[in-house]
Structures are given as structure tokens and as C-alpha cells.
Design an enzyme around this catalytic site. Structure first.
Site, PDB file in Angstrom:
ATOM      1  N   ILE A  64       0.966  -1.048   0.134  1.00 55.09           N
ATOM      2  CA  ILE A  64       0.702   0.037   0.108  1.00 55.09           C
ATOM      3  C   ILE A  64       0.805   1.187   0.472  1.00 55.09           C
ATOM      4  CG2 ILE A  64      -0.353   0.008   2.409  1.00 55.09           C
ATOM      5  CD1 ILE A  64      -3.163   1.069   2.459  1.00 55.09           C
ATOM      6  N   CYS A  65       0.105   1.970  -0.446  1.00 54.62           N
ATOM      7  CA  CYS A  65       0.721   3.325  -0.206  1.00 54.62           C
ATOM      8  C   CYS A  65       2.004   3.589  -1.070  1.00 54.62           C
ATOM      9  CB  CYS A  65       1.045   4.070   1.068  1.00 54.62           C
ATOM     10  SG  CYS A  65       0.909   6.089   1.218  1.00 54.62           S
ATOM     11  N   ALA A  66       3.653   4.075  -0.877  1.00 55.85           N
ATOM     12  CA  ALA A  66       4.173   3.996  -1.282  1.00 55.85           C
ATOM     13  C   ALA A  66       5.256   2.336  -1.646  1.00 55.85           C
ATOM     14  CB  ALA A  66       5.117   4.715  -1.149  1.00 55.85           C
ATOM     15  N   GLY A 112      -2.550  -0.865  -2.944  1.00 55.22           N
ATOM     16  CA  GLY A 112      -3.646   0.100  -2.186  1.00 55.22           C
ATOM     17  C   GLY A 112      -2.886   1.339  -2.274  1.00 55.22           C
TER      18      GLY A 112
END
Length: 145
Positions: A64-66, A112
């Protein structure tokens, strides 16, 4: 080794298990985002090698994210995956088909976009590891639409 880890938002979590250098006994791996954590994961050669092996074994990989951009980009994927990541990190995944959705599931890879999608990301992981019914029951119990 420190048994507690503090994330980029100041939340401290106590670890259940210290990584032994192998991911063989796990059904799936979840890679958290945030900086500099995602970059630290990317730079850990032993982890990247273990993730490559887990991917070859078709274990669930969730990021998720980076983390999709920084960590999953280090793994040689056997196909062009559809993914999402935190806006601005897409350039790290030139081999992926990027989508602006909150959560994207493509086979055994779950990605995500960012923290706002953490619940839906977690439910996608739960569904892959158990069943759609179990994930729907948990979502209903959480009052999540």
C-alpha cells in the site's frame, strides 16, 4: 533488535515475530507504505530476494501507498500487473498498468493507493486469504460499506 517499530505517523507497533530471513512459512506478505519505511524495505536486499521467491511461489503479495512502487518494482513480475500506488510514485512501475483506484487486486498481487483505503485494502487481503464471505462478514461487523 528493537521489538517496537514507529511508523511515519508516530504510531508504535510491537512486533509478533522477528523476520528470520525467510518468508517460507507465511501465506502472504503485506508491505506497508509511508516514508522512509517503504524505501527501507526497497533497500533491504535480503527482503527483496525473499519477496521474489514468494512471488515465484504465488504467495499473496500486498503493498500500500509508496510500497507498490518502491518495493514491488524490485521484483521481476511474470506478467504485466494492474496496480495502484500513492500519487506521484507511478513512475517506479513502468511495467505495470496503473489505475487510480483505491484498491486493485490482480491475481495474487493486491495494491492500495494510500492510508484512506486501509480498511478496504485489509478486506481485500482477508478475502484472498480466506473467502469473500468472510471478508463481507467482517466488513458488515465494522459497518463498512
Amino acid at each position: 533488535f528493537d521489538q517496537e517499530v514507529t511508523g511515519s505517523h508516530g504510531i508504535t507497533v510491537k512486533v509478533d515475530e522477528v523476520w528470520s530471513g525467510s518468508l517460507d512459512h507465511f501465506d502472504g506478505i503485506v508491505l506497508p507504505g509511508g516514508m522512509p519505511g517503504a524505501a527501507n524495505l526497497r533497500d533491504h536486499e535480503g527482503l527483496i530476494q525473499s519477496l521474489k521467491e514468494a512471488h515465484e511461489q504465488e504467495k499473496s503479495l500486498a503493498a500500500i501507498c509508496a510500497a507498490p512502487a518502491l518495493v514491488l518494482s524490485k521484483i521481476k513480475m511474470n506478467k504485466r500487473y494492474t496496480m495502484t500506488c500513492y500519487p506521484g510514485f507511478e513512475e517506479y512501475l513502468p511495467g505495470a498498468e496503473m489505475q487510480p483506484h483505491g484498491v486493485v487486486v490482480d491475481g495474487n498481487v493486491i495494491t492500495g493507493r494510500g492510508p484512506a483505503y486501509a480498511f478496504k485494502f485489509g478486506l481485500a487481503i482477508l478475502e484472498q486469504l480466506t473467502s469473500k464471505k468472510v471478508a463481507e462478514e467482517v466488513a458488515a461487523g465494522m459497518l463498512l460499506d
